[in-house]
Scaffold this motif. Sequence first.
Motif, PDB file in Angstrom:
ATOM      1  N   GLY A 280      -4.195  -2.595  -7.348  1.00  0.00           N
ATOM      2  CA  GLY A 280      -5.152  -3.422  -6.617  1.00  0.00           C
ATOM      3  C   GLY A 280      -4.929  -3.370  -5.119  1.00  0.00           C
ATOM      4  N   LEU A 281      -4.807  -2.143  -4.569  1.00  0.00           N
ATOM      5  CA  LEU A 281      -4.514  -1.987  -3.147  1.00  0.00           C
ATOM      6  C   LEU A 281      -5.579  -2.600  -2.236  1.00  0.00           C
ATOM      7  CD1 LEU A 281      -2.481  -0.902  -1.132  1.00  0.00           C
ATOM      8  CD2 LEU A 281      -3.633   1.316  -1.248  1.00  0.00           C
ATOM      9  N   PRO A 282      -6.881  -2.524  -2.565  1.00  0.00           N
ATOM     10  CA  PRO A 282      -7.871  -3.174  -1.691  1.00  0.00           C
ATOM     11  C   PRO A 282      -7.611  -4.668  -1.490  1.00  0.00           C
ATOM     12  CG  PRO A 282      -8.983  -1.662  -3.158  1.00  0.00           C
ATOM     13  CD  PRO A 282      -7.554  -1.738  -3.636  1.00  0.00           C
ATOM     14  N   ILE A 283      -7.063  -5.325  -2.495  1.00  0.00           N
ATOM     15  CA  ILE A 283      -6.738  -6.745  -2.348  1.00  0.00           C
ATOM     16  C   ILE A 283      -5.654  -6.925  -1.291  1.00  0.00           C
ATOM     17  CG2 ILE A 283      -5.878  -8.803  -3.535  1.00  0.00           C
ATOM     18  CD1 ILE A 283      -6.923  -7.597  -6.149  1.00  0.00           C
ATOM     19  N   ALA A 284      -4.615  -6.098  -1.381  1.00  0.00           N
ATOM     20  CA  ALA A 284      -3.523  -6.179  -0.398  1.00  0.00           C
ATOM     21  C   ALA A 284      -4.044  -5.895   1.007  1.00  0.00           C
ATOM     22  CB  ALA A 284      -2.417  -5.201  -0.771  1.00  0.00           C
ATOM     23  N   GLU A 285      -4.920  -4.913   1.136  1.00  0.00           N
ATOM     24  CA  GLU A 285      -5.465  -4.557   2.447  1.00  0.00           C
ATOM     25  C   GLU A 285      -6.277  -5.706   3.034  1.00  0.00           C
ATOM     26  OE1 GLU A 285      -5.858   0.273   1.876  1.00  0.00           O
ATOM     27  OE2 GLU A 285      -7.470  -1.016   1.171  1.00  0.00           O
ATOM     28  N   ALA A 286      -7.065  -6.363   2.180  1.00  0.00           N
ATOM     29  CA  ALA A 286      -7.874  -7.490   2.656  1.00  0.00           C
ATOM     30  C   ALA A 286      -6.995  -8.645   3.102  1.00  0.00           C
ATOM     31  CB  ALA A 286      -8.830  -7.942   1.552  1.00  0.00           C
ATOM     32  N   LEU A 287      -6.013  -9.017   2.288  1.00  0.00           N
ATOM     33  CA  LEU A 287      -5.146 -10.143   2.626  1.00  0.00           C
ATOM     34  C   LEU A 287      -4.369  -9.890   3.911  1.00  0.00           C
ATOM     35  CD1 LEU A 287      -5.953 -11.078  -0.222  1.00  0.00           C
ATOM     36  CD2 LEU A 287      -3.565 -11.668  -0.624  1.00  0.00           C
ATOM     37  N   GLU A 288      -3.908  -8.656   4.093  1.00  0.00           N
ATOM     38  CA  GLU A 288      -3.186  -8.297   5.313  1.00  0.00           C
ATOM     39  C   GLU A 288      -4.064  -8.514   6.542  1.00  0.00           C
ATOM     40  OE1 GLU A 288      -0.248  -6.624   7.906  1.00  0.00           O
ATOM     41  OE2 GLU A 288      -0.139  -7.459   5.870  1.00  0.00           O
ATOM     42  N   LEU A 289      -5.372  -8.311   6.381  1.00  0.00           N
ATOM     43  CA  LEU A 289      -6.314  -8.464   7.486  1.00  0.00           C
ATOM     44  C   LEU A 289      -6.726  -9.922   7.685  1.00  0.00           C
ATOM     45  CD1 LEU A 289      -7.750  -6.511   9.469  1.00  0.00           C
ATOM     46  CD2 LEU A 289      -9.678  -6.468   7.872  1.00  0.00           C
ATOM     47  N   GLY A 290      -6.323 -10.785   6.755  1.00  0.00           N
ATOM     48  CA  GLY A 290      -6.711 -12.194   6.841  1.00  0.00           C
ATOM     49  C   GLY A 290      -7.948 -12.533   6.048  1.00  0.00           C
ATOM     50  N   THR A 291      -8.416 -11.599   5.214  1.00  0.00           N
ATOM     51  CA  THR A 291      -9.596 -11.813   4.382  1.00  0.00           C
ATOM     52  C   THR A 291      -9.149 -12.244   2.993  1.00  0.00           C
ATOM     53  OG1 THR A 291     -10.833 -10.128   5.595  1.00  0.00           O
ATOM     54  CG2 THR A 291     -11.650 -10.732   3.412  1.00  0.00           C
ATOM     55  N   PRO A 292      -9.471 -13.452   2.561  1.00  0.00           N
ATOM     56  CA  PRO A 292      -9.056 -13.903   1.231  1.00  0.00           C
ATOM     57  C   PRO A 292      -9.858 -13.211   0.138  1.00  0.00           C
ATOM     58  CG  PRO A 292     -10.441 -15.554   2.250  1.00  0.00           C
ATOM     59  CD  PRO A 292     -10.237 -14.483   3.284  1.00  0.00           C
ATOM     60  N   ALA A 293      -9.488 -13.443  -1.101  1.00  0.00           N
ATOM     61  CA  ALA A 293     -10.088 -12.702  -2.207  1.00  0.00           C
ATOM     62  C   ALA A 293     -10.479 -13.623  -3.357  1.00  0.00           C
ATOM     63  CB  ALA A 293      -9.119 -11.636  -2.705  1.00  0.00           C
ATOM     64  N   VAL A 294     -11.462 -13.163  -4.125  1.00  0.00           N
ATOM     65  CA  VAL A 294     -11.816 -13.751  -5.415  1.00  0.00           C
ATOM     66  C   VAL A 294     -11.677 -12.627  -6.430  1.00  0.00           C
ATOM     67  CG1 VAL A 294     -13.665 -14.719  -6.834  1.00  0.00           C
ATOM     68  CG2 VAL A 294     -13.334 -15.531  -4.489  1.00  0.00           C
ATOM     69  N   VAL A 295     -10.744 -12.773  -7.374  1.00  0.00           N
ATOM     70  CA  VAL A 295     -10.385 -11.664  -8.255  1.00  0.00           C
ATOM     71  C   VAL A 295     -10.241 -12.141  -9.692  1.00  0.00           C
ATOM     72  CG1 VAL A 295      -9.194 -10.508  -6.357  1.00  0.00           C
ATOM     73  CG2 VAL A 295      -7.889 -11.947  -7.924  1.00  0.00           C
ATOM     74  N   SER A 296     -10.308 -11.184 -10.604  1.00  0.00           N
ATOM     75  CA  SER A 296     -10.185 -11.514 -12.019  1.00  0.00           C
ATOM     76  C   SER A 296      -8.754 -11.902 -12.368  1.00  0.00           C
ATOM     77  CB  SER A 296     -10.650 -10.339 -12.877  1.00  0.00           C
ATOM     78  OG  SER A 296     -10.122  -9.126 -12.417  1.00  0.00           O
ATOM     79  N   GLU A 297      -8.636 -12.613 -13.451  1.00  0.00           N
ATOM     80  CA  GLU A 297      -7.361 -13.190 -13.896  1.00  0.00           C
ATOM     81  C   GLU A 297      -6.514 -12.112 -14.562  1.00  0.00           C
ATOM     82  OE1 GLU A 297      -4.935 -16.070 -13.717  1.00  0.00           O
ATOM     83  OE2 GLU A 297      -6.897 -17.018 -13.792  1.00  0.00           O
ATOM     84  N   LEU A 298      -5.757 -11.351 -13.742  1.00  0.00           N
ATOM     85  CA  LEU A 298      -4.875 -10.312 -14.239  1.00  0.00           C
ATOM     86  C   LEU A 298      -3.464 -10.545 -13.694  1.00  0.00           C
ATOM     87  CD1 LEU A 298      -7.026  -7.063 -13.709  1.00  0.00           C
ATOM     88  CD2 LEU A 298      -6.743  -8.371 -15.825  1.00  0.00           C
ATOM     89  N   GLU A 299      -2.459 -10.178 -14.490  1.00  0.00           N
ATOM     90  CA  GLU A 299      -1.070 -10.350 -14.064  1.00  0.00           C
ATOM     91  C   GLU A 299      -0.797  -9.619 -12.757  1.00  0.00           C
ATOM     92  OE1 GLU A 299       3.483  -9.315 -15.624  1.00  0.00           O
ATOM     93  OE2 GLU A 299       1.746  -8.832 -16.879  1.00  0.00           O
TER      94      GLU A 299
END
Length: 369
Positions: A280-299
Amino acid sequence: MRFFFDARYIRTDFHDGISRYTAGLGSAVQRLAPDEVTFLVHDERQLAHLPEGAHWLLFQSNESPLEPIAALRLNKYRPDVLFSPLQTIGTAGRNYAAILTLHDLIYYRHRKPPTNLNPLLRLGWRLYHLTYWPQRWALNGADLVATVSHTSRREILEHRLTRNEVVVIPNAPQDLAALLPEKAASASPSATLRGRNLVYMGSFMPYKNVETLIHGMAQLPQHRLHLLSRIRDDRRRELEALIPQGAQVTFHNGVSDAEYARLLADDAILVTGSLDEGYGLPIAEALELGTPAVVSELEIFHEVAGPGAKYFSPTDPDAFAARVRELSHPDNYAATSTAGREHMRQYTWEHSARRLLREARELHASRSR
């Protein structure tokens, strides 16, 4: 220590996940230990993604039929430790320590091979993932196995894929902020609604479950869903037929890294409804930029995003829309953005490079006794 780093997985056209991991980790290792590292490349164009002045060795392609006997060819260069960001390099007959990497087990659940491989290798890839024994054979040929997440480590141990120790050398996001202009020209966010742009970066394979995102847009008329990746015409028609009346959905059919950064920085929320994922690298990239996420319930998403995301059942479009509305409240948006950035401090290439070098030096020391 003569530390050989296998950089032959760097792509010269555009980065995929393995290519970006190789270039990012390799560059950090070079900065920390420039006199110890030699990079294996099979195309001198790969050097453009490594620090200037790095030591390198032109070696056979990772797709070469000689790859199973790569160790016999490498022995004459007298490495002390070899690190490979995959597990496909041959290790039989080696005179050095070896660290191989298994990023995740996603291809055992979804066996479509990477499209950049030639037809014969794609067939071999499918056969390789039909059962676990080829993976066990490959990983047991190393002294140490690396992986990118604690979730993947748990799965590797659960399936008993190796008798070797398994260590986590995490993935890290690219610095998208460096691609933004000093003063990004985006509209000022509303005082009552944040995250008006919902950004999805990823493929359109069935398990990515983009359908849930599109269905959920029926309840989000004030938001626009941006689907960034390249998409086949027939798949696009399938998804366009699902767009609810009045919903705002844009197909970009591929974007540059700079455009990706601009969209994430433009009052956005990163979204994904994936049913399964390796990292889930796009999630990490977004958070690093300060953009929060809405994502599916996965470990794995809980590991990567932590408190920087809101979570929903991937089969529930209503829950997806509810989490977007919840995060769109300015206070929630700000708090989640701050929490996400704090969470991402543990994921840096320097941190991963230090861990890799520490493990390599311990292996070298143990073999020198």
